[in-house]
Design an enzyme around this catalytic site. Structure first.
Site, PDB file in Angstrom:
ATOM      1  N   LYS A  30       0.823  -1.215   0.000  1.00 11.17           N
ATOM      2  CA  LYS A  30       0.000   0.000   0.000  1.00 11.17           C
ATOM      3  C   LYS A  30       0.854   1.262   0.000  1.00 11.17           C
ATOM      4  O   LYS A  30       0.656   2.170  -0.821  1.00 11.17           O
ATOM      5  CB  LYS A  30      -0.931  -0.033   1.215  1.00 11.17           C
ATOM      6  CG  LYS A  30      -1.816   1.193   1.370  1.00 11.17           C
ATOM      7  CD  LYS A  30      -2.838   0.984   2.453  1.00 11.17           C
ATOM      8  CE  LYS A  30      -2.217   0.777   3.820  1.00 11.17           C
ATOM      9  NZ  LYS A  30      -1.546   2.012   4.325  1.00 11.17           N
ATOM     10  N   THR A  31       1.807   1.342   0.924  1.00  6.47           N
ATOM     11  CA  THR A  31       2.632   2.551   1.041  1.00  6.47           C
ATOM     12  C   THR A  31       3.484   2.740  -0.212  1.00  6.47           C
ATOM     13  O   THR A  31       3.636   3.862  -0.704  1.00  6.47           O
ATOM     14  CB  THR A  31       3.533   2.464   2.289  1.00  6.47           C
ATOM     15  OG1 THR A  31       2.714   2.291   3.444  1.00  6.47           O
ATOM     16  CG2 THR A  31       4.352   3.732   2.454  1.00  6.47           C
ATOM     17  N   ASP A 212      -4.234   8.395   2.759  1.00 10.33           N
ATOM     18  CA  ASP A 212      -3.855   7.049   3.193  1.00 10.33           C
ATOM     19  C   ASP A 212      -4.824   6.588   4.288  1.00 10.33           C
ATOM     20  O   ASP A 212      -5.428   7.408   4.983  1.00 10.33           O
ATOM     21  CB  ASP A 212      -2.421   7.084   3.728  1.00 10.33           C
ATOM     22  CG  ASP A 212      -1.827   5.710   3.941  1.00 10.33           C
ATOM     23  OD1 ASP A 212      -2.356   4.728   3.379  1.00 10.33           O
ATOM     24  OD2 ASP A 212      -0.815   5.605   4.665  1.00 10.33           O
ATOM     25  N   GLU A 213      -4.968   5.273   4.464  1.00  7.03           N
ATOM     26  CA  GLU A 213      -5.823   4.689   5.525  1.00  7.03           C
ATOM     27  C   GLU A 213      -7.230   5.300   5.511  1.00  7.03           C
ATOM     28  O   GLU A 213      -7.781   5.671   6.543  1.00  7.03           O
ATOM     29  CB  GLU A 213      -5.168   4.879   6.900  1.00  7.03           C
ATOM     30  CG  GLU A 213      -3.766   4.312   7.041  1.00  7.03           C
ATOM     31  CD  GLU A 213      -3.712   2.795   7.059  1.00  7.03           C
ATOM     32  OE1 GLU A 213      -4.771   2.149   6.910  1.00  7.03           O
ATOM     33  OE2 GLU A 213      -2.609   2.234   7.221  1.00  7.03           O
ATOM     34  N   GLN A 243      -9.375  -3.981   7.436  1.00 12.46           N
ATOM     35  CA  GLN A 243      -8.511  -3.612   8.556  1.00 12.46           C
ATOM     36  C   GLN A 243      -9.042  -2.372   9.284  1.00 12.46           C
ATOM     37  O   GLN A 243      -8.269  -1.675   9.947  1.00 12.46           O
ATOM     38  CB  GLN A 243      -7.080  -3.382   8.071  1.00 12.46           C
ATOM     39  CG  GLN A 243      -6.435  -4.640   7.497  1.00 12.46           C
ATOM     40  CD  GLN A 243      -4.980  -4.440   7.165  1.00 12.46           C
ATOM     41  OE1 GLN A 243      -4.131  -4.305   8.044  1.00 12.46           O
ATOM     42  NE2 GLN A 243      -4.657  -4.439   5.877  1.00 12.46           N
ATOM     43  N   ARG A 546      -0.500 -10.233  10.488  1.00 10.58           N
ATOM     44  CA  ARG A 546       0.814  -9.697  10.899  1.00 10.58           C
ATOM     45  C   ARG A 546       1.899 -10.756  10.730  1.00 10.58           C
ATOM     46  O   ARG A 546       3.084 -10.434  10.729  1.00 10.58           O
ATOM     47  CB  ARG A 546       0.799  -9.276  12.383  1.00 10.58           C
ATOM     48  CG  ARG A 546      -0.187  -8.194  12.819  1.00 10.58           C
ATOM     49  CD  ARG A 546      -0.183  -6.977  11.946  1.00 10.58           C
ATOM     50  NE  ARG A 546      -1.180  -7.106  10.884  1.00 10.58           N
ATOM     51  CZ  ARG A 546      -1.189  -6.373   9.774  1.00 10.58           C
ATOM     52  NH1 ARG A 546      -0.239  -5.511   9.554  1.00 10.58           N
ATOM     53  NH2 ARG A 546      -2.133  -6.536   8.874  1.00 10.58           N
TER      54      ARG A 546
END
Length: 594
Positions: A30-31, A212-213, A243, A546
């Site tokens: 994503k980043t 973002d997010e 998430q 994770r």
């Protein structure tokens, strides 16, 4: 240096004009995709100052700045890259006179706001029992983050008084030349809604909005972003509704789900290739999250090997679970893994108590990530001070803590009676006496926002104390653990302990999920509403994803219903009892909850 992108990431990075929604699965880069898109804009004819890249944490903002700087060396560019609150603060700084304040205003933190609210309640002679300062602060925050209108003319007397408090609070902020944290979003939205010329000024200033997010935004943040992007329609948002785990902070993931309704011409790209985890972890977590009805479905996949099966361990209680986790960690270390390759995740902070004790006794270095260790928490230190003084009236440190914590009458009452009762009551009875004499739960509720977490910590201490017949053994055990509780510096070579909420955005080779019980995960307070239960499932999904290589899921008592949603063929199930470890068929020995 060019970033290597897959086809979907490349498509997202090269999109220039018009609305774009990137729904990015866990570990899908994503980043990297957001940074690549930002770089593409900078390499084109877009003026850097015309770009806004909004994040929700300083850590994320710094990570994006760092990645961009590493690629665009020695180039003068100045897009805005920062948190949404820092962006709002920039707008307020320019428009401060509109709100009757100057540019050198102060931003009140929670403690400042709470002090102001307490003073307002005292001046208006409103009883704390009915007008809890923390509850009032939370309601004021809700009013601002949900853009509610407040008027003093209400049929409900409480609401009328709340509106009056709110208006006095706003007036006092103005007198102090101050804004609170929620103002940093709410105030720009209010001025945008009321003053078209101000809105047009900022719409002309910023051509490209990146967020973002996006699954974590609240109502006020949504309007700020939407109003800014309305003129050009160049809005790029990226996130993962699977998430979304912060509804307790006011975030509403439905905003993410409804993006294409707000922007009907929006392009939607799914990032579904996971680069983090082995195949079995991806298959199991994907199977779990598909049980949620409210989502934008994705088919997460990976080129990584299937890897190890998911280990599920059933224990008799929290202590046995903690020791079992230690044993598995020691086995991993024996086989060459490093301490920093491992993290233990849990639903509530109170769960760390049994784990910490097992780690200390097994001499395994550990570190609480983003929180205090169990015996360093205020409520635990208060109660332990009472018990210590009861059995040692010469303990002046504990006596001083009691005096400082409580008003004079309550403090003296405790100091007079605790030593007398030490020989008559059990440890649990002494704790109950301490709490009843001081109305301790009310004290916590009136002074701390995370009251429920602190209440759970106390329950955990009581459960632990109940296992001791001899109070001196209990105090000695507590003292030994407290002595090693300090954290003068970060321990690199250590196992990380943290809540699942703290783990979002992190990854580890080995993940141990503790307390995957019905009533803990999902939490008992989330079992009534479907929306709450679905958020708990998203929490479980975040915890599972994770893990890069090995995933250990542990429970005691009644297993979580979420375990029944995992594919049996991916599970290696072991039941631990006083007789040892038994390998079991997953279907044979597990209770499924409908």
């Amino acid at each position: 240096m060019e970033l290597k992108l897959n086809l979907k990431q490349q498509e997202a990075a090269e999109h220039k004009d018009g609305p774009l929604l990137i729904t990015a699965g866990a570990g899908s880069g994503k980043t990297k995709t957001l940074v690549s898109r930002l770089l593409k804009l900078l390499e084109s004819d877009v003026i850097p100052e015309k770009i806004v890249a909004i994040t929700f944490t300083n850590k994320a903002a710094n990570e994006i700045k760092k990645r961009v700087a590493a690629i665009k060396k020695n180039q003068n560019y100045q897009p805005f890259i920062g948190t949404i609150h820092s962006f709002g603060a920039q707008i307020i700084k320019q428009e401060a006179p509109y709100f009757g304040r100057t540019k050198n205003f102060t931003i009140f933190d929670d403690e400042d706001s709470l002090s102001l609210i307490k003073r307002i309640l005292k001046d208006r002679d409103l009883p704390k029992e009915r007008f809890n300062p923390l509850a009032i602060m939370a309601k004021i925050s809700d009013i601002k983050s949900e853009l509610k209108d407040v008027g003093e003319e209400n049929e409900n007397a409480y609401d009328s008084k709340l509106a009056a408090i709110f208006n006095v609070y706003e007036s006092e902020l103005k007198k102090n030349n101050a804004f609170d944290f929620d103002d940093l979003i709410e105030k720009p939205v209010r001025i945008f809604q009321k003053e078209k010329d101000v809105l047009e000024k900022y719409q002309k200033k910023f051509d490209y909005i990146m967020v973002d997010e996006y699954q974590d935004i609240n109502i006020a943040q949504y309007f700020l972003i939407k109003l800014l992007a309305q003129k050009h329609g160049n809005i790029f948002v990226i996130g993962d509704d699977a998430q979304s785990i912060y509804s307790f902070r006011g975030s509403d993931f439905r905003i993410f789900l409804n993006f294409d309704h707000d922007w009907p011409e929006a392009k939607i790209i799914k990032l579904e290739e996971n680069y983090r985890s082995d195949g079995n972890i991806i298959k199991a977590s994907s199977s779990l999250i598909k049980n949620n009805s409210l989502q934008k479905p994705k088919d997460l996949w990976t080129k990584n090997q299937d890897g190890e099966s998911i280990k599920v361990f059933a224990y008799q209680d929290a202590e046995q679970e903690a020791w079992g986790i230690c044993e598995n960690i020691l086995e991993k270390i024996k086989n060459g893994d490093k301490l920093e390759d491992m993290a233990i995740l849990y639903r509530t902070n109170a769960q760390s108590r049994a784990i910490e004790q097992a780690f200390l006794q097994n001499k395994i270095p550990y570190e609480i990530f983003g929180g205090l260790k169990f015996y360093g928490r205020k409520e635990i230190k208060d109660l332990v001070a009472g018990i210590r003084f009861a059995f040692n009236p010469n303990d002046s440190v504990s006596a001083e803590r009691i005096k400082k914590t409580f008003k004079r009458e309550k403090g003296l009452y405790l100091l007079d009676n605790l030593p007398r009762l030490a020989g008559e009551l059990s440890i649990v009875e002494l704790i109950n006496f301490f709490m009843e004499s001081t109305d301790y739960f009310a004290y916590l509720e009136n002074n701390f926002r995370n009251y429920n977490d602190r209440k759970e910590n106390i329950r955990e201490l009581i459960n632990f104390a109940a296992s001791y017949q001899n109070p001196h053994d209990f105090l000695e055990n507590i003292s030994l653990m407290s002595a090693s509780d300090g954290k003068p510096k970060l321990i690199t070579e250590s196992v990380k302990l943290m809540t699942i909420h703290m783990a979002k955005g992190l990854e580890f080779k080995n993940i141990f999920i503790a307390g995957c019980n019905e009533g803990l995960l999902p939490h008992e307070q989330s079992l009534i509403k479907k929306d709450d239960l679905e958020e708990e499932r998203r929490l479980m999904y975040v915890a599972m994803t994770r893990a890069k290589k090995n995933l250990f899921i542990n429970f005691y008592n009644l297993p979580s219903r979420f375990l029944g949603e995992l594919p049996p063929e991916l599970i290696e199930f072991k039941k631990v009892s006083e007789y040892g470890i038994e390998n079991k068929d997953w279907d044979e020995d597990t209770i499924y909850l409908e």
